[in-house]
Design an enzyme around this catalytic site. Sequence first.
Site, PDB file in Angstrom:
ATOM      1  N   GLU A  33      45.280  27.194  43.432  1.00 48.79           N
ATOM      2  CA  GLU A  33      44.774  28.135  42.428  1.00 48.79           C
ATOM      3  C   GLU A  33      43.462  27.643  41.842  1.00 48.79           C
ATOM      4  OE1 GLU A  33      45.503  31.369  42.349  1.00 48.79           O
ATOM      5  OE2 GLU A  33      47.594  30.868  41.918  1.00 48.79           O
ATOM      6  N   HIS A  34      42.505  28.530  41.771  1.00 49.49           N
ATOM      7  CA  HIS A  34      41.143  28.257  41.284  1.00 49.49           C
ATOM      8  C   HIS A  34      40.389  27.307  42.217  1.00 49.49           C
ATOM      9  CE1 HIS A  34      41.111  30.501  37.471  1.00 49.49           C
ATOM     10  NE2 HIS A  34      42.424  30.281  37.488  1.00 49.49           N
ATOM     11  N   THR A  35      40.902  27.151  43.396  1.00 53.18           N
ATOM     12  CA  THR A  35      40.229  26.278  44.373  1.00 53.18           C
ATOM     13  C   THR A  35      39.210  27.055  45.210  1.00 53.18           C
ATOM     14  OG1 THR A  35      42.163  26.725  45.717  1.00 53.18           O
ATOM     15  CG2 THR A  35      42.066  24.567  44.675  1.00 53.18           C
ATOM     16  N   ALA A 122      48.196  42.173  36.659  1.00 50.55           N
ATOM     17  CA  ALA A 122      49.344  41.312  36.955  1.00 50.55           C
ATOM     18  C   ALA A 122      48.929  40.090  37.768  1.00 50.55           C
ATOM     19  CB  ALA A 122      50.403  42.108  37.704  1.00 50.55           C
ATOM     20  N   SER A 127      42.063  44.578  41.975  1.00 48.03           N
ATOM     21  CA  SER A 127      40.606  44.758  42.145  1.00 48.03           C
ATOM     22  C   SER A 127      40.211  44.606  43.604  1.00 48.03           C
ATOM     23  CB  SER A 127      39.804  43.734  41.353  1.00 48.03           C
ATOM     24  OG  SER A 127      40.394  43.434  40.149  1.00 48.03           O
ATOM     25  N   ASP A 171      40.949  36.642  47.378  1.00 49.12           N
ATOM     26  CA  ASP A 171      41.671  37.920  47.282  1.00 49.12           C
ATOM     27  C   ASP A 171      41.177  38.923  48.326  1.00 49.12           C
ATOM     28  OD1 ASP A 171      42.555  36.548  45.097  1.00 49.12           O
ATOM     29  OD2 ASP A 171      41.578  37.818  43.617  1.00 49.12           O
TER      30      ASP A 171
HETATM   31  C1  GLA Z   1      41.378  35.390  40.759  1.00 42.32           C
HETATM   32  C2  GLA Z   1      40.119  35.409  41.607  1.00 42.32           C
HETATM   33  C3  GLA Z   1      40.274  34.542  42.857  1.00 42.32           C
HETATM   34  C4  GLA Z   1      40.800  33.151  42.505  1.00 42.32           C
HETATM   35  C5  GLA Z   1      42.001  33.245  41.580  1.00 42.32           C
HETATM   36  C6  GLA Z   1      42.450  31.899  41.092  1.00 42.32           C
HETATM   37  O1  GLA Z   1      42.411  36.025  41.449  1.00 42.32           O
HETATM   38  O2  GLA Z   1      39.822  36.736  42.007  1.00 42.32           O
HETATM   39  O3  GLA Z   1      39.048  34.473  43.539  1.00 42.32           O
HETATM   40  O4  GLA Z   1      39.783  32.357  41.965  1.00 42.32           O
HETATM   41  O5  GLA Z   1      41.735  34.062  40.438  1.00 42.32           O
HETATM   42  O6  GLA Z   1      42.912  31.130  42.150  1.00 42.32           O
END
Ligand code: GLA
Length: 388
Positions: A33-35, A122, A127, A171
């Site tokens: 996550e956030h990587t 959620a 998006s 995403d």
């Molecule tokens: C959101 C962003 C992704 C990612 C996540 C965290 O979903 O759209 O690009 O950074 O947060 O992992």
Amino acid sequence: MRQLSTIVERFRDRFGAVPRVYRAPGRVNLIGEHTDYNDGFAMPAAIEFYCWVAISPREDRKLCLYSEEFSSESGVDLAADAPAPTKSWSDYPIGVTLQLEGAGFHLRGANLLIESEVPMGAGLSSSAAIEVATALALAEQSGAKPERVQLARLCQKAENEFVGARVGIMDQFVSLHGQKDHALLLDCRSLTFESLAIPDSVKLVISNTMVKHELASGEYNHRRADCEEAVRRLATVLPGIRALRDVSPEQLEKHKGLLTDVIYKRALHIVSENARTLDAAAALRAGDIDRFGKRMAESHRSLRDLYEVSCMELDLMVDLAYQQKGVHGARMTGGGFGGATINLVDARFAGEFKEKIAKAYQHETGLLPQIYICKPAEGAGPLLSSDV
Ligand code: GLA
């Protein structure tokens, strides 16, 4: 497929033509996550919640958009100057339109009807689903066949530049490349991935806390800036690095004196999360679901204490998960500050898990959560009328 026939009917009622229909899935991230915006590793899976876009061509160069969710119309004239964002749902499809045009795809005018079942707010990428479904629909009806990786990049750019959220590529990428019954171990630098089968013995259960805190997008951009600052400072002693992906845990420890406490915590989350994600992938390959679950638990703690993107409701949902039978691992998923958790649950206990965690969460918060038992889905694509 009920959804396809109803969307075709609604389109016919509104625009008087028979459309082609495209759909793109939302996603859940298992770990990592956030990587993504640190050139690191993530492990998302597309899920069976879709954004649907029905489209038919127009004679002029206008795009007329209609959103079923918002019962609202919008549009853009491709022959006129680019419009400014309006901070509404239409920024996503219009942003994507401008990116496709900017990349040299000459789009035809079209009518579009957009309908999404991906829960909003959620953390399940509603998006990305609307961006990807729109991009596919617009490109294909204009006769263009962009590579999927390019489409993912253009959708990400639309969100970065037109919507104003500096999101990474996870995403959009997984919405386009998802595989049935598999998660993707995604290398967010090379944009290559390995498909990892999710065994039938476990279910992906998503618990939607039903809250989304206001600070989500502002804090997201701040976290990204913190990571960039860490790279700038560490690069003074590690000149080869381009992103936190390039920093080892040992290097971070050695040079932590260059960072403020906050920036160090952010960097430590990223560096350890990358290692955890690779270890979780190894565990999945070896069929060791318990080890995978341990990495999920560590990931949640790191997001809560070091990256500071969790919140009371997410922490509660994770704590409640660990009180249920058959839970291998639980953590927040997506950007954070509300949204959902992902739980890896023994298939035999998934039904019971769903019922019990919903009751317990409602008891503690007064909010009725939505719990989804999901399967990894295929990425975006067109639907044929024979699918109706
Ligand atoms: C959101 C962003 C992704 C990612 C996540 C965290 O979903 O759209 O690009 O950074 O947060 O992992």
